[in-house]
Write a protein that holds these residues in place. Structure first.
Motif, PDB file in Angstrom:
ATOM      1  N   GLY A 239      26.215  18.923  -4.291  1.00  0.00           N
ATOM      2  CA  GLY A 239      27.135  19.736  -3.492  1.00  0.00           C
ATOM      3  C   GLY A 239      28.003  20.596  -4.399  1.00  0.00           C
TER       4      GLY A 239
ATOM      5  N   ARG B 291      26.591  22.184   0.810  1.00  0.00           N
ATOM      6  CA  ARG B 291      25.260  21.645   0.520  1.00  0.00           C
ATOM      7  C   ARG B 291      24.228  22.609   1.089  1.00  0.00           C
TER       8      ARG B 291
ATOM      9  N   ASN C  14      16.150  20.559  -2.135  1.00  0.00           N
ATOM     10  CA  ASN C  14      17.605  20.435  -2.128  1.00  0.00           C
ATOM     11  C   ASN C  14      18.156  21.387  -3.188  1.00  0.00           C
TER      12      ASN C  14
ATOM     13  N   ARG D 102      33.054  21.163   0.672  1.00  0.00           N
ATOM     14  CA  ARG D 102      31.857  20.876  -0.128  1.00  0.00           C
ATOM     15  C   ARG D 102      30.650  21.543   0.533  1.00  0.00           C
TER      16      ARG D 102
ATOM     17  N   ASP E 247      30.637  15.167   5.281  1.00  0.00           N
ATOM     18  CA  ASP E 247      29.823  15.375   4.092  1.00  0.00           C
ATOM     19  C   ASP E 247      28.717  14.319   3.989  1.00  0.00           C
TER      20      ASP E 247
ATOM     21  N   LYS F 244      24.889  15.178   3.614  1.00  0.00           N
ATOM     22  CA  LYS F 244      24.159  14.722   2.412  1.00  0.00           C
ATOM     23  C   LYS F 244      22.903  13.949   2.816  1.00  0.00           C
TER      24      LYS F 244
ATOM     25  N   ARG G 251      19.151  15.402   2.294  1.00  0.00           N
ATOM     26  CA  ARG G 251      18.349  14.629   1.336  1.00  0.00           C
ATOM     27  C   ARG G 251      17.058  14.150   2.007  1.00  0.00           C
TER      28      ARG G 251
END
Ligand SMILES: C[S@@+](CC[C@H](N)C(=O)[O-])C[C@H]1O[C@@H](n2cnc3c(N)ncnc32)[C@H](O)[C@@H]1O
Length: 300
Positions: free
Chosen positions: A269, A289, A264, A287, A246, A250, A254
């Motif tokens: 998430g 994203r 985004n 999770r 994750d 992330k 990002r």
């Protein structure tokens, strides 16, 4: 045999990818074909490149997705090869890409694959037994104590990594570790059983599996490559199952969003709700994203 794998975060994945827009999609981890089926069903014109490095998974997916005929192209390959696979399958940019990392229930439940500490089987853990040469047994036989400790600590997030690595290396004097039950028993004898409700060998198996399949290297290449494949309005959705994966997702998404060409879509998430966790406990650690390509900017 049909897949027993239940796809996680289905609603959130469809919201992120919006396959009802119609277009060309990539499922980089087709597995049992659950997410792929939903993507293809969302619009009669949708086409899909379905990738998996596990031949057995691909066979199950072919069966599951047979009704869509030549709207699906199957590729047995690691998703780190996504750029060349997309180039071969489709001219132009793609409208959506999904990756649902890690192992499927089909893989875990098959004792012969060696992913599970719950059932005895060969200590294998390779996702692609046709191309990967090094099984978990081989890796544990040939690696140094420091290397094993690193995998357990950094990939398995196991606080007793040093102790377990030491016990594995000592055990080698008496003969090789060849079975999942040998490794699970060794961990059980070496560290206290904790209160988390997880099996004492969960983290050890996770760390070794990630090392055997070089999972983090695969994910890093995939996250670097895929944003460039998206058309304007195209979406990339990734599902991770532990904090290292994750974190990589992330940071990568990002950074793309900071460049201005991507938005985004789910900054924190998305996770499974209680009702999904009750029905599918595996979703507890998932999770999602996602980013959307909002301008082709300076990209080729
Ligand atoms: C969690 S399952 C995917 C389940 C799928 N979304 C579904 O709906 O059935 C993960 C799949 O990704 C595959 N996989 C894992 N790492 C891979 C990689 N580096 N390249 C290609 N496939 C990979 C595994 O073999 C497994 O079948």
């Amino acid at each position: 045999m049909p897949s027993r794998h239940q796809p996680v975060l289905m609603e959130q994945v469809l919201e992120a990818l919006q396959p009802e827009r119609g277009g060309f999609f990539v499922d980089a981890t087709v597995g049992g074909g659950g997410h792929a089926h939903a993507i293809l069903s969302a619009h009669p014109g949708n086409r899909l490149l379905a990738i998996d490095r596990d031949v057995q998974a691909l066979e199950r997916a072919k069966e599951r997705l047979a009704e869509f005929g030549d709207r699906v192209i199957f590729e047995h390959a690691p998703f780190s090869a996504v750029v060349s696979l997309v180039e071969a399958a489709h001219s132009g940019k793609v409208d959506g890409i999904l990756a649902d990392f890690g192992v499927s229930s089909d893989q875990i439940d098959d004792r012969e694959r060696g992913f599970s500490f719950m059932q005895d089987g060969p200590l294998d853990m390779r996702m692609d037994r046709t191309k990967q040469k090094t099984s978990a047994a081989r890796l544990l036989a040939d690696s140094s104590e420091d290397e094993i400790e690193h995998w357990l600590r950094d990939y398995g997030e196991e606080r007793y990594a040093r102790r377990i690595a030491n016990a594995i290396v000592k055990q080698r004097r008496f003969g090789p570790l060849l079975r999942t039950s040998q490794l699970a028993d060794l961990v059980g004898r070496t560290i206290p059983s904790g209160r988390s409700g997880h099996h004492v060998a969960t983290r050890t198996f996770q760390g070794i599996r990630i090392a055997v399949n070089r999972e983090l290297d695969e994910i890093e290449v995939f996250l670097q490559a895929t944003p460039k494949l998206l058309a304007e309005g195209g979406r990339l959705a990734v599902i991770s199952f532990h904090s290292l994966e994750d974190r990589a997702c992330k940071v990568a998404l990002r950074n793309e969003a900071r460049g201005g060409d991507f938005k985004n879509l789910i900054p924190r998430g998305a996770t499974a709700n209680q009702s999904e966790i009750r029905k599918n406990p595996r979703s507890r650690s998932a999770r999602l994203r996602a980013i959307e390509c909002v301008s082709k900017g300076g990209q080729a």
